[in-house]
Motif scaffolding. Structure first.
Motif, short mmCIF file in Angstrom:
data_model
loop_
_atom_site.label_atom_id
_atom_site.label_comp_id
_atom_site.label_asym_id
_atom_site.label_seq_id
_atom_site.Cartn_x
_atom_site.Cartn_y
_atom_site.Cartn_z
N MET A 1 29.33 58.06 26.99
CA MET A 1 28.09 57.88 27.72
C MET A 1 28.34 58.22 29.18
O MET A 1 29.36 57.85 29.74
N SER A 2 27.38 58.86 29.76
CA SER A 2 27.54 59.31 31.15
C SER A 2 27.52 58.12 32.12
O SER A 2 26.92 57.09 31.82
N PRO A 3 28.14 58.27 33.27
CA PRO A 3 28.10 57.19 34.28
C PRO A 3 26.67 56.84 34.68
O PRO A 3 26.36 55.68 34.96
N LYS A 4 25.78 57.83 34.70
CA LYS A 4 24.37 57.58 35.04
C LYS A 4 23.74 56.61 34.03
O LYS A 4 23.08 55.66 34.41
N HIS A 5 23.99 56.88 32.75
CA HIS A 5 23.43 56.02 31.71
C HIS A 5 24.11 54.65 31.72
O HIS A 5 23.48 53.63 31.48
N GLN A 6 25.41 54.64 31.99
CA GLN A 6 26.15 53.38 32.07
C GLN A 6 25.58 52.50 33.18
O GLN A 6 25.49 51.28 33.04
N ALA A 7 25.15 53.12 34.28
CA ALA A 7 24.58 52.38 35.41
C ALA A 7 23.22 51.77 35.06
O ALA A 7 22.78 50.81 35.71
N LEU A 8 22.55 52.29 34.05
CA LEU A 8 21.25 51.75 33.64
C LEU A 8 21.37 50.42 32.90
O LEU A 8 20.41 49.64 32.88
N ILE A 9 22.51 50.17 32.30
CA ILE A 9 22.68 48.99 31.45
C ILE A 9 22.32 47.69 32.18
O ILE A 9 21.50 46.91 31.67
N PRO A 10 22.85 47.40 33.37
CA PRO A 10 22.48 46.14 34.04
C PRO A 10 20.98 46.06 34.34
O PRO A 10 20.38 44.98 34.23
N GLN A 11 20.37 47.19 34.70
CA GLN A 11 18.92 47.18 34.96
C GLN A 11 18.13 46.87 33.68
O GLN A 11 17.18 46.10 33.71
N LEU A 12 18.56 47.49 32.59
CA LEU A 12 17.88 47.24 31.32
C LEU A 12 18.09 45.80 30.86
O LEU A 12 17.16 45.16 30.36
N GLU A 13 19.29 45.28 31.05
CA GLU A 13 19.54 43.88 30.67
C GLU A 13 18.63 42.94 31.45
O GLU A 13 18.06 42.00 30.89
N GLU A 14 18.48 43.19 32.73
CA GLU A 14 17.59 42.35 33.54
C GLU A 14 16.14 42.50 33.09
O GLU A 14 15.39 41.53 33.02
N ARG A 15 15.73 43.70 32.78
CA ARG A 15 14.36 43.95 32.32
C ARG A 15 14.09 43.18 31.02
O ARG A 15 13.07 42.52 30.87
N PHE A 16 15.02 43.25 30.07
CA PHE A 16 14.81 42.56 28.80
C PHE A 16 14.92 41.04 28.95
O PHE A 16 14.25 40.29 28.23
N ARG A 17 15.71 40.57 29.91
CA ARG A 17 15.75 39.13 30.20
C ARG A 17 14.36 38.67 30.68
O ARG A 17 13.83 37.67 30.22
N ARG A 18 13.76 39.43 31.57
CA ARG A 18 12.43 39.07 32.10
C ARG A 18 11.36 39.15 31.02
O ARG A 18 10.50 38.27 30.93
N ILE A 19 11.40 40.19 30.22
CA ILE A 19 10.43 40.33 29.12
C ILE A 19 10.55 39.13 28.19
O ILE A 19 9.54 38.51 27.81
N THR A 20 11.77 38.76 27.83
CA THR A 20 11.99 37.62 26.93
C THR A 20 11.50 36.33 27.56
O THR A 20 10.84 35.52 26.89
N GLN A 21 11.78 36.12 28.82
CA GLN A 21 11.37 34.88 29.47
C GLN A 21 9.85 34.76 29.54
O GLN A 21 9.32 33.65 29.45
N VAL A 22 9.13 35.86 29.68
CA VAL A 22 7.66 35.80 29.69
C VAL A 22 7.13 35.61 28.27
O VAL A 22 6.27 34.75 28.03
N LEU A 23 7.65 36.40 27.32
CA LEU A 23 7.17 36.30 25.93
C LEU A 23 7.42 34.92 25.33
O LEU A 23 6.60 34.42 24.56
#
Length: 190
Positions: free
Chosen positions: A1-23
């Protein structure tokens, strides 16, 4: 996986944490669900749990709002992991935690161990540059056994009679199976 995509992981994890907390916080009103969750749903989103399955963004929204109006719960996230497939355009988020069912909070809050799976694709970043996942599948997994164990009377029978009896019966069947397998491997010569 490219470093660019690897850098997305923390952002995606935070996004899914927020989605879960609202749902999974029924104190959140429908307008908050619409603002904080709907933008991340694909039109073809499918929701699945042990009791139901529904498809389409309108049914998803109706079900989420209905749960928020009819039930009382929140969610404690223990673990959250996002993985992107090769190429970085699809991924899966796994959330492990406890859904705290508070329907009878004056008497008891039932902690239901729950695993959530979100399958998603990535849309182009938003105007502010934030990651834009589109959830195509949302699965909620929890144990019927845990739910039965929490029911008064039925739970006592399940824990103290059924599970113990089933366990002994299974071990007896296992021992018999082992003996039959050994007999097939080493038939007696007469």
């Amino acid at each position: 996986m490219s470093p660019k995509h690897q850098a997305l992981i923390p952002q995606l994890e935070e996004r899914f944490r927020r989605i879960t907390q609202v749902l999974y916080d029924t104190r959140q009103p429908a307008r908050v669900l619409d603002a904080k969750v709907l933008p991340y749903l694909a039109e073809d989103v499918v929701f699945t749990d042990p009791w139901q399955r529904g498809a389409g963004i309108e049914d998803y929204r109706l079900g989420a709002v209905g749960f928020h109006l009819m039930f009382s719960f929140d969610f404690d996230v223990f673990q959250l992991n996002v993985q992107l497939e090769e190429g970085g355009q699809k991924g899966r988020a796994l959330v492990d935690g406890i859904m705290n069912l508070k329907q009878f909070r004056w008497l008891y809050t039932y902690p239901l161990r729950t695993i959530l799976v979100y399958d998603f694709t990535l849309a182009p970043p938003g105007k502010d540059g934030t990651v834009q996942p589109r959830i195509h599948a949302h699965e909620e997994m929890w144990s019927f056994g845990d739910m039965i164990a929490a029911v008064p009377v039925a739970g006592w029978f399940y824990k103290n009679v059924f599970r113990k009896g089933f366990s002994h019966g299974f071990l007896a069947a296992s021992a018999l199976s082992r003996k039959l397998a050994e007999a097939r491997r080493h038939p007696s010569v007469t």
